[in-house]
Structure formats: C-alpha cells, structure tokens
Design an enzyme around this catalytic site. Structure first.
Site, PDB file in Angstrom:
ATOM      1  CD  GLU A 191     -39.703 -50.290  32.325  1.00 27.76           C
ATOM      2  OE1 GLU A 191     -39.235 -49.505  31.497  1.00 27.76           O
ATOM      3  OE2 GLU A 191     -40.234 -49.933  33.404  1.00 27.76           O
ATOM      4  CG  ASP A 238     -38.825 -45.918  37.219  1.00 28.41           C
ATOM      5  OD1 ASP A 238     -37.775 -45.364  36.882  1.00 28.41           O
ATOM      6  OD2 ASP A 238     -39.772 -46.129  36.443  1.00 28.41           O
ATOM      7  CD  GLU A 287     -40.619 -41.569  34.026  1.00 28.60           C
ATOM      8  OE1 GLU A 287     -39.389 -41.729  33.942  1.00 28.60           O
ATOM      9  OE2 GLU A 287     -41.440 -42.482  33.882  1.00 28.60           O
TER      10      GLU A 287
HETATM   11  O1  GCW Z   1     -39.470 -45.275  34.548  1.00 32.99           O
HETATM   12  C1  GCW Z   1     -39.310 -45.923  33.402  1.00 32.99           C
HETATM   13  C2  GCW Z   1     -39.781 -44.962  32.384  1.00 32.99           C
HETATM   14  C3  GCW Z   1     -39.496 -45.459  31.010  1.00 32.99           C
HETATM   15  C4  GCW Z   1     -37.994 -45.715  30.896  1.00 32.99           C
HETATM   16  C5  GCW Z   1     -37.591 -46.693  31.983  1.00 32.99           C
HETATM   17  C6  GCW Z   1     -36.087 -46.954  31.999  1.00 32.99           C
HETATM   18  C7  GCW Z   1     -36.620 -45.578  28.970  1.00 32.99           C
HETATM   19  O2  GCW Z   1     -41.159 -44.752  32.589  1.00 32.99           O
HETATM   20  O3  GCW Z   1     -39.933 -44.485  30.105  1.00 32.99           O
HETATM   21  O4  GCW Z   1     -37.660 -46.212  29.628  1.00 32.99           O
HETATM   22  O5  GCW Z   1     -37.941 -46.195  33.222  1.00 32.99           O
HETATM   23  O6  GCW Z   1     -35.420 -46.357  32.825  1.00 32.99           O
HETATM   24  O7  GCW Z   1     -35.620 -47.763  31.242  1.00 32.99           O
END
Ligand code: GCW
Length: 676
Positions: A284, A363, A391
């Site tokens: 990311e 995720d 989340e």
């Molecule tokens: O799901 C995603 C989240 C991000 C997070 C990432 C991760 C810290 O939306 O906010 O970043 O996972 O786990 O690295």
C-alpha cells in the site's frame, strides 16, 4: 456502579469471598525486579479495590512459611513452600495454590507472578476464588502483541475512540498515569508486547528512530516495562535514504546494512530491551525490497542482523499485495497474494525474523477463510494478526463482539495432519519447530474516557488477551467473564453478555453474509456501498451481475482454494461442502442456487438482511431495559450507539436488498418491503 474508565478492573465490594480475609491481610512479596514489585503493588491495589482494605506488605524473607499470609514470588523463590509438582512452566506461567493457611502465587518468572496476581484478583471479583485453590496456568501464545496505528500528529489510523494515547502535534504527549492504567489493563489480560506507532511510517513518524524522539520513546517504554510489556517500533524500510540521505535503501547494499546497524545500536542505547522493529514493506505504497529487485527475505534478514546483537526481533508483515489492480483482469486474485509471496520463502528467514500474517487472505473482513499460510509454513517463525479496532466491523458504533469470530479461527482445522487446528498449532518456537508463536492485533483504544468509544467494545480488548492466552476458551465464556467483571452480578451483566453474543451474527447478516466481503464505503469502511470497490484498484471484487455473484476461486477459477492442504482444498472447492458462511468467497453462484435451507441464494440474501436489521432493533430494545439500572452517561452513550447502529443496519438492509432486486427483478418471497 460502572466506572467505564476502569474497564474490567472495577472497584467494588466482593461479598463473602470464599477465601477468608485473614490470609489476605498480610502479604510477603518477593522483591526482585520491577515487574515483581509491580505485581506486589497490583495485589495490594486489587485487594483494596475488591475487599476495601489494604494488606500489610512485607518482604518475602520476613515470611517463614509459618506466618499466615499471601506469598508472592517466583516458583524458584517459593520453592520451599511449593509442592514439587509445580515443575517448570512456560514463560509467563503461574501457580495459585493454597498451602495450609497460606496462599501462594508463584510465577515461572516475574511476569508470570504478575499474571498470577491478576488471575487471582479476577477470580475474586467473579466470586470464583475458592478457599482451596489449586490452579496452574501457562499462556498458549508466547507472543501476545498489541499494535497501535497511532500517528505522531495524534490521529489514529482506523481509530474510533478518540485521539492517540501517546502523541499530539508531532510529539509524544501523554498523561503518564493514563499510560500506566493502560499498561495495567493490558497486563491484566496477559499482553507482553506493544508496538507504539503506525505501520504506515509517514511524515514525522520517520523521525521516531532519531535522538530527537528516543528519549521520549524510552520514557514510554519504561512505563510498559514495569508491567512486563516490551515495546516494538514500526520503521520505514526507506529510512536509509529518506532519513539517512543515502542514495538507496537496497538491503544488500553494504552502506545500507551499516546504516541500520548503527541506527539499531543508537536506538538500543535508549531502549535496551526494545523488542525490535515491526515492518510493513512493499505494501500500500510503503517502500520495500521489491523496489531494489530483492526478496522479502533479503529485506527482513538485513534488519534482523542489525537488531540481533541487541536481542531484538523483526516482525515482518505478510500484507503484501498489488494494490494497483485492473478490475477488467479476472485472472488476478488478491486473495492469493500472501501465500504466493511468502510460501516460496519458507526457510529463507533468519531466526530472529517473525512473519505477521493477517488471519485471512484479504483484510480483516467480517468473514474470510483462515489464511492458507497457517499450517503450511514449516520453516519460518510466524504469528497471526487480528484486528480489535472495528475497521470493517462497525467502527465501535455498531456492537460487534469479535471473540465470536476469533473462536472460529482458533477452531479452524488447517488439515495438515492430526491436531492441526489453529489452536493446536500455537506454541513456543524451538530448534526445528515453527508453531504459530502468538498473535498481534490492532488496538481499539484512544483518549476517550472509556478507552474504546463504545463501552461494550472493551470486551473485544479483554477478549483478545484472554483468547490468545487460552485459545480453548469459548467466546461465550469470555463474554460471561467480561460482563461480570465489568458490571458485577446484576441485570446489566446479564444483558451485556447476552448482547455481546447476539452482536456478531446480527452484524454479519446485515453487512456481509456468505463471505461476500467489501460492499463497504471505500476509504471510510463504514456503511454500505455495494459497488464501491468494484471498479477500483484494490482487488476486492464480488462481480455481481443479473444472474450471479461471487468469485470462482476453485482450481478452474483463480486457484486460490488449492493453496490449502488437500482436504481443505477439496472442501472449499465444492459448493456443497464449502461452509455456507464462506460460499461467496470461494464460488460464483447463480441467484437461484439452492442453499442448505432449501431457499435460493437470493432469498437467503434478502432473509439475512431483514433478520440482521430486526436483530439490531431487538438489541436496542434490550439495552433500553437498563435505563434505570445503569449510570445515565453510560446508558446514554451506549444507547446512542445502538440507535446509530440501527440506522446503519437499515441502510445495509435496504441498499443491499434493493441492489439485488434491481439486478434480478425478483422480489422477496415473503413480501417484505424492498424499495424500488
Ligand atoms: O486494511 C488496511 C487498512 C489500512 C491499514 C492496512 C494495514 C495501517 O485500511 O488503514 O494500514 O490495512 O494493515 O497495513
């Protein structure tokens, strides 16, 4: 009365403790290091909190064994009083035992003593401290980690409980008392590691490993240390060039290696017992070894060598996937990524590298299969990552009791031979043995007075500690413990427990039943947006059309199901044997597919969404029953969340039902309202 700040460590008078007070009035405590001292202090505070008096405290040497009292020590220091049966326990293990007129709490080490004290106090508060206790416990997971996604500007990534506990305006800025209280809460459920900054190490957070910040970092670490909790720092893999002004961060470049060695030496001067670094690389947008044509083993091992002389470890996240995907390309499947990247590297990591693997392949969705890396990795140290912060599970507005999911994860059978459930695979790493060494999870805490925004979300923090300590515990047992510890024995405890247990199924029904995943508002991740991620670059598609929905992950499809052990691969690849709560994760099915209850998939989608909403409505009504039972502010703050949850559930129900009605033109068989 509930003081929400104190969570499960409430002050209350326990009536008629089975253990008669005289023994509890005198304490002989081992004065070892600071964790032993803290354990003694916790015992004193705990007795004061629950029984209303402060015991007299003496050094262990003052107790002859004849003198009546509580003996707090390590198994070694209490050797004379303890029957030989105690034997050697794992780190953190303890014995609680009545011996004659005395009570002994003996830890395998000082942390074990601290955990023993907290367990005893918990039993006392639950009315379970018998006058003849004989209890021995060991933590299943050696590593019991809390991750913080706190940024130095005071914001918390995916935080729903107010600003950061640690930072404000680019600096450490905290109330030491509050941090101590936090450390106490964490230690009371066995947490022994904490990472204190976001894995996305951006802006001034890159400076955390410079002298400008290390004094403050060391002061924070010192508070946690007293409670047996060691600190990890999240680092940015690109630091040698972004911070160090080197032209590269290539892990095989000698200048880079030297830079990290020197940096580690500097950091360890400030925090000599730093647990190590936590790294999110090539993920990311974060820098990583791929940028230099190197492998993740190259990257992790280079850092591992830098911290090794100091006893440090590198926790390396497996959340590595292509987030620049083309939705038009159906051959690519994000769910495959962690296994595809890391399985070929099994055995290539140094012995102080630990892989941190998200529990599922995506995720932290409401329902995902357990990642196929578990059970498959044979030669690499690893832990599992869970998410306590909500989340995708309602932002601590909606009630969603996560141990419900975690219990399922613990019981998932990886099918690699006998005793291959996740809970059987957890253990201590030793030469040639690579079990799941524990867990990490992103905290749900912040500066809100009740720590977690939703008061009942405290149960998720509590439950995390409990279930990773003892994965044989059920979600129901944990809910009961937490409710009694928090609310005492009245109707509030009963209601809270009941609501917790209803919450996950309700949430799953109105949110994402059958493992469909990602119908959520992009970026925010609260509320429905059914095609929000459908044409995006994130690789999270359901591809609903007028006839069918879901991703074909069988061998004929993306082949993801084949990443599992043969038995599971077969189980998941056949819709008839695939667990229904994962059906749309593994299969693309027509809406007229007949489910186990004899109804079509479409009708099941309607049913779950109607039911989920109705269950949320019933939870709100049930909470109202506590109007005259609880403190007004606690009652009101939870009430307003249940009201917002209901509004959210309504959006999910109606948007999803309308979406599928519009796609198919087929209405609800039972004639309930679906909007045009
Ligand atoms: O799901 C995603 C989240 C991000 C997070 C990432 C991760 C810290 O939306 O906010 O970043 O996972 O786990 O690295």
């Amino acid at each position: 009365m509930l003081n929400e700040y104190h969570c499960w460590l409430q002050r209350r008078t326990v009536k008629n403790p089975a253990l008669q007070a005289p023994v509890l009035q005198t304490v002989y405590a081992h004065s070892g290091g600071e964790v032993a001292s803290q354990a003694a202090e916790e015992f004193r505070r705990g007795i004061e909190r629950l029984l209303g008096f402060s015991p007299a405290m003496y050094p262990l040497s003052a107790g002859t064994g004849e003198s009546v009292g509580v003996y707090l020590g390590t198994i070694a220091t209490l050797e004379k009083q303890l029957p030989r049966a105690a034997g050697k326990l794992c780190a953190g293990g303890f014995v609680i035992k009545t011996a004659g007129k005395n009570l002994l709490i003996a830890g395998q080490d000082e942390a074990g003593l601290l955990y023993g004290v907290f367990r005893f106090l918990s039993l006392l508060a639950q009315g379970k401290a018998e006058d003849n206790i004989d209890l021995q416990e060991e933590p299943a997971s050696p590593l019991r980690i809390i991750n913080h996604w706190d940024n130095l500007d005071g914001t918390v990534e995916r935080g729903y409980a107010g600003p950061s506990l640690f930072y404000r305006n680019g600096h450490f800025d905290y109330d030491p008392q509050r941090i101590e209280d936090y450390a106490r809460l964490l230690a009371s459920v066995g947490i022994n590691r904490i990472s204190i900054n976001n894995v996305n190490v951006r802006a001034e957070a890159k400076l955390l490993i410079t002298e400008a910040y290390l004094t403050d970092a060391a002061a924070l670490a010192a508070i946690f240390r007293r409670f047996g909790i060691r600190v990890f720092l999240s680092i940015n893999f690109g630091a040698p060039w972004s911070l160090g002004k080197l032209p590269t961060a290539d892990p095989l470049d000698p200048a880079v290696t030297t830079w990290w060695k020197e940096r580690a030496a500097l950091i360890y001067r400030y925090i000599p017992d730093l647990a190590g670094f936590l790294v999110k690389a090539d993920s990311e947008g974060e820098p990583g070894p791929f940028q230099y044509g190197r492998t993740h083993a190259d990257g992790a091992n280079m850092l591992a060598q830098a911290v090794k002389p100091h006893g440090g470890e590198i926790i390396w996240r497996c959340f590595v996937y292509n987030c620049q995907q083309d939705w038009r390309d159906h051959s690519f499947d994000r769910a495959r990524a962690a296994y595809d990247h890391f399985m070929p590297l099994d055995g290539a990591f140094d012995d102080n590298v630990i892989l941190q693997i998200k529990f599922g392949p995506y995720d932290f969705q409401v329902r995902e299969p357990v990642s196929p890396l578990f059970g498959a990795l044979r030669k690499t140290r690893h832990i599992m990552e869970l998410q306590i912060t909500q989340e995708y599970t309602g932002h601590q507005i909606d009630l969603c009791y996560l141990p419900w999911l975690w219990e399922d994860i613990m019981r998932f059978d990886t099918a690699y031979g006998p005793d291959s459930r996740i809970k059987d695979l957890i253990g201590q790493h030793s030469e040639g043995r690579f079990p799941i060494e524990g867990f990490a999870a992103v905290a749900n805490t912040g500066l809100d007075r009740n720590w977690t925004g939703h008061t009942l979300a405290q149960a998720n923090l509590y439950g995390y500690g409990r279930i990773i300590w003892n994965p044989a515990l059920s979600a129901a047992e944990i809910a009961r413990e937490w409710s009694v510890l928090s609310f005492g024995f009245g109707p509030a405890a009963h209601t809270a427990e009941n609501l917790l247990l209803k919450s996950y199924p309700a949430y799953e029904k109105y949110n994402a039943p059958f493992g469909v995943c990602f119908m959520v508002t992009p970026g925010l991740h609260y509320g429905p947006n059914i095609e929000g991620y459908e044409y995006s670059r994130w690789g999270t598609y359901h591809r609903a059309d007028a006839q069918a929905i879901g991703i074909d992950r069988r061998p004929a499809g993306t082949g993801y199901s084949d990443q599992y052990a043969a038995k599971n691969a077969a189980l998941f690849a056949d819709p008839a044997s695939c667990p229904e709560n994962l059906l749309l994760f593994f299969h693309r099915l027509r809406y007229d597919y007949i489910m186990k209850n004899g109804e079509t998939l479409l009708q099941n989608i309607y049913d779950t969404h109607f039911e989920g909403y109705d269950e949320a409505a019933a939870m709100l009504e049930q909470w109202k029953g506590l109007k005259n039972v609880l403190e007004t502010d606690v009652y009101q703050s939870v009430l307003s969340r249940f009201e917002r949850q209901l509004a959210n559930a309504r959006e999910w129900r109606d948007q999803i039902n309308t979406y599928f009605f519009r796609k198919t033109g087929i209405g609800d068989k039972r004639g309930r309202m679906i909007y045009e």
